[in-house]
Motif scaffolding. Structure first.
Motif, PDB file in Angstrom:
ATOM      1  N   VAL A 168       0.841  -1.196   0.000  1.00 32.61           N
ATOM      2  CA  VAL A 168       0.000   0.000   0.000  1.00 32.61           C
ATOM      3  C   VAL A 168       0.877   1.247   0.000  1.00 32.61           C
ATOM      4  O   VAL A 168       0.634   2.205  -0.754  1.00 32.61           O
ATOM      5  CB  VAL A 168      -0.946   0.007   1.223  1.00 32.61           C
ATOM      6  CG1 VAL A 168      -1.602   1.378   1.399  1.00 32.61           C
ATOM      7  CG2 VAL A 168      -2.011  -1.068   1.080  1.00 32.61           C
ATOM      8  N   PHE A 169       1.909   1.240   0.827  1.00 34.90           N
ATOM      9  CA  PHE A 169       2.819   2.388   0.922  1.00 34.90           C
ATOM     10  C   PHE A 169       3.511   2.643  -0.418  1.00 34.90           C
ATOM     11  O   PHE A 169       3.595   3.784  -0.896  1.00 34.90           O
ATOM     12  CB  PHE A 169       3.850   2.108   2.023  1.00 34.90           C
ATOM     13  CG  PHE A 169       4.841   3.219   2.225  1.00 34.90           C
ATOM     14  CD1 PHE A 169       4.440   4.461   2.692  1.00 34.90           C
ATOM     15  CD2 PHE A 169       6.191   3.020   1.966  1.00 34.90           C
ATOM     16  CE1 PHE A 169       5.350   5.488   2.874  1.00 34.90           C
ATOM     17  CE2 PHE A 169       7.109   4.029   2.147  1.00 34.90           C
ATOM     18  CZ  PHE A 169       6.690   5.262   2.610  1.00 34.90           C
ATOM     19  N   GLU A 170       3.978   1.558  -1.047  1.00 36.32           N
ATOM     20  CA  GLU A 170       4.665   1.708  -2.332  1.00 36.32           C
ATOM     21  C   GLU A 170       3.714   2.161  -3.432  1.00 36.32           C
ATOM     22  O   GLU A 170       4.057   3.027  -4.248  1.00 36.32           O
ATOM     23  CB  GLU A 170       5.334   0.384  -2.715  1.00 36.32           C
ATOM     24  CG  GLU A 170       6.521   0.038  -1.822  1.00 36.32           C
ATOM     25  CD  GLU A 170       7.061  -1.357  -2.066  1.00 36.32           C
ATOM     26  OE1 GLU A 170       6.470  -2.084  -2.898  1.00 36.32           O
ATOM     27  OE2 GLU A 170       8.071  -1.714  -1.419  1.00 36.32           O
ATOM     28  N   ASP A 171       2.492   1.599  -3.451  1.00 40.89           N
ATOM     29  CA  ASP A 171       1.511   2.005  -4.467  1.00 40.89           C
ATOM     30  C   ASP A 171       1.138   3.477  -4.306  1.00 40.89           C
ATOM     31  O   ASP A 171       0.947   4.192  -5.296  1.00 40.89           O
ATOM     32  CB  ASP A 171       0.248   1.140  -4.358  1.00 40.89           C
ATOM     33  CG  ASP A 171       0.478  -0.280  -4.860  1.00 40.89           C
ATOM     34  OD1 ASP A 171       1.515  -0.527  -5.489  1.00 40.89           O
ATOM     35  OD2 ASP A 171      -0.388  -1.143  -4.586  1.00 40.89           O
ATOM     36  N   THR A 172       1.052   3.931  -3.070  1.00 37.66           N
ATOM     37  CA  THR A 172       0.706   5.333  -2.812  1.00 37.66           C
ATOM     38  C   THR A 172       1.808   6.249  -3.328  1.00 37.66           C
ATOM     39  O   THR A 172       1.534   7.306  -3.917  1.00 37.66           O
ATOM     40  CB  THR A 172       0.485   5.566  -1.303  1.00 37.66           C
ATOM     41  OG1 THR A 172      -0.554   4.701  -0.844  1.00 37.66           O
ATOM     42  CG2 THR A 172       0.090   7.001  -1.024  1.00 37.66           C
ATOM     43  N   ASN A 173       3.056   5.849  -3.115  1.00 39.46           N
ATOM     44  CA  ASN A 173       4.176   6.674  -3.595  1.00 39.46           C
ATOM     45  C   ASN A 173       4.202   6.726  -5.135  1.00 39.46           C
ATOM     46  O   ASN A 173       4.493   7.760  -5.725  1.00 39.46           O
ATOM     47  CB  ASN A 173       5.492   6.113  -3.071  1.00 39.46           C
ATOM     48  CG  ASN A 173       5.746   6.533  -1.635  1.00 39.46           C
ATOM     49  OD1 ASN A 173       5.177   7.510  -1.165  1.00 39.46           O
ATOM     50  ND2 ASN A 173       6.608   5.803  -0.947  1.00 39.46           N
ATOM     51  N   ILE A 174       3.872   5.584  -5.773  1.00 41.11           N
ATOM     52  CA  ILE A 174       3.824   5.559  -7.233  1.00 41.11           C
ATOM     53  C   ILE A 174       2.752   6.525  -7.742  1.00 41.11           C
ATOM     54  O   ILE A 174       2.966   7.299  -8.677  1.00 41.11           O
ATOM     55  CB  ILE A 174       3.566   4.124  -7.739  1.00 41.11           C
ATOM     56  CG1 ILE A 174       4.783   3.250  -7.469  1.00 41.11           C
ATOM     57  CG2 ILE A 174       3.222   4.125  -9.224  1.00 41.11           C
ATOM     58  CD1 ILE A 174       4.549   1.767  -7.717  1.00 41.11           C
ATOM     59  N   GLU A 175       1.577   6.495  -7.071  1.00 35.78           N
ATOM     60  CA  GLU A 175       0.478   7.391  -7.468  1.00 35.78           C
ATOM     61  C   GLU A 175       0.873   8.842  -7.251  1.00 35.78           C
ATOM     62  O   GLU A 175       0.557   9.717  -8.061  1.00 35.78           O
ATOM     63  CB  GLU A 175      -0.773   7.061  -6.651  1.00 35.78           C
ATOM     64  CG  GLU A 175      -1.404   5.721  -6.995  1.00 35.78           C
ATOM     65  CD  GLU A 175      -2.516   5.354  -6.030  1.00 35.78           C
ATOM     66  OE1 GLU A 175      -2.862   6.209  -5.185  1.00 35.78           O
ATOM     67  OE2 GLU A 175      -3.025   4.229  -6.095  1.00 35.78           O
TER      68      GLU A 175
END
Length: 382
Positions: free
Chosen positions: A372-379
């Motif tokens: 979730v943390f990584e996906d949020t940073n990508i977004e």
């Protein structure tokens, strides 16, 4: 990773949510992972557990579930503490005031948000004659859980129920069991003597003494057993709640009420029991059920809710039609009259519990956090 947890119940409260979150924070401490819990104060003695990791707020008991409390949080104080802590992720565990604060501040401070679903309040309404709130409740629950990047549910049964109702981003987060605490190898005779058990068979119930646990089916089943076998049975009812006084008046003579019991004393009771009988149809998981299995105690429970995903019918226990006292009585008789079957259920139940490691389950939860943390940073940087 720094983790902020918002919940309306936490240790030393005695309920499944509080105990699950305490397992989680114990695990985080072992892993040297920073966390902060925002929770209400408690009726229990919070002086036994004071920590800089926990921020507590004044509260009142929730009328359907007094062990879960409605907090009166100071939003400015929480925001200040949250900014000072600077978490990478917020986990909301309950859909009340603390949970609402968590959602609001996650959005306000742009912190990734996840949540967990622990209690089927829809089922509770039926036991309190409040079914007319069902549509309002589900509308609120869908609105409340919509912002979560992932919503963790404790069983396949709960996953299916929420998926059918249109909930999104669901992930199964089963609960584990401490097999070093809950095991079948305690010295049973001293335990029986301590609890005043003189009969051949010890049958046990553990849980909140409230309508949603369907303890009245337990009473009816206990009273309907044939006199010949009933004379050989001692019941221990472990727990407390709004129905305790009424149940004690109505209970058969061979039934003893212990109040709340925890830790080693609870593990000893499971271990010394011949059967664990649990008619509650409202469980999203059933922590007490897996504790009984870990203790080598065959389980008879309702064929409803998350316990359906724990009990293997005819292998570790019996699943009975919810509310059918005759079915529970029949299952009790079948197991008491077959010692070999009880021993087989005990072995298979223990083997199942040994495979449900908290460390493995909680490591998987952290993996979900990381994604979730990584996906949020990508977004954020796309």
């Amino acid at each position: 990773m720094k983790i902020a947890i918002f919940t309306d119940t936490f240790y030393p409260d005695i309920n499944g949510v509080a105990r699950t979150l305490k397992h989680f924070t114990n695990f985080l401490e072992k892993q040297n992972i920073s966390y902060k819990v925002f929770a209400p104060d408690s009726d229990a003695n919070t002086n036994e557990y004071i920590s800089s990791h926990i921020s507590r707020f004044k509260s009142w008991p929730f009328f359907l579930y007094p062990e879960c409390r409605l907090a009166f949080p100071n939003l400015f104080r929480i925001k200040s503490e949250l900014e000072a802590f600077s978490p990478e992720i917020i986990h909301v565990a309950t859909p009340f005031n603390m949970g609402l604060c968590g959602i609001y501040l996650a959005k306000k401070l742009s912190i990734p948000l996840v949540g967990s679903y622990h209690t089927d309040f829809d089922y509770y309404l039926k036991f309190y004659d409040l079914q007319f709130f069902t549509k309002i409740l589900w509308k609120y629950m869908k609105w409340f859980h919509k912002p979560f990047k992932k919503l963790f549910v404790p069983s396949q049964e709960t996953f299916t129920q929420l998926h059918r109702r249109g909930f999104a981003n669901l992930e199964i987060w089963p609960h584990g069991v401490d097999c070093q605490l809950f095991h079948p190898h305690y010295d049973k005779q001293p335990i029986r003597e301590k609890r005043g058990v003189t009969k051949k068979y010890l049958l046990t119930f553990v849980g909140r003494l409230a309508p949603e646990k369907d303890v009245k089916t337990l009473m009816t089943a206990a009273k309907s057993l044939p006199a010949k076998i009933n004379e050989q049975i001692q019941w221990l009812v472990v727990g407390d709640g709004p129905l305790r006084e009424e149940l004690e008046v109505d209970a058969p003579a061979n039934m003893t009420f212990t109040g709340y019991v925890t830790g080693v004393e609870l593990a000893e009771i499971y271990s010394a029991s011949d059967l664990f009988v649990f008619p509650s149809p409202t469980e999203t998981f059933g922590n007490v059920v897996i504790e009984a299995l870990a203790s080598g105690t065959p389980v008879i429970t309702a064929n409803s809710g998350g316990v359906k995903n724990i009990i293997k019918q005819g292998a570790t226990g019996y699943l009975c039609e919810a509310g059918n006292a005759a079915a529970f009585a029949d299952a009790i008789l079948k197991l008491l009259e077959n010692e070999g079957l009880r021993s087989q259920f005990a072995r298979e139940g223990r083997d199942y519990a040994l495979a449900q490691s908290w460390d493995t389950i909680l490591s998987q939860l952290l993996w979900h956090y990381q994604s979730v943390f990584e996906d949020t940073n990508i977004e954020k940087y796309a």
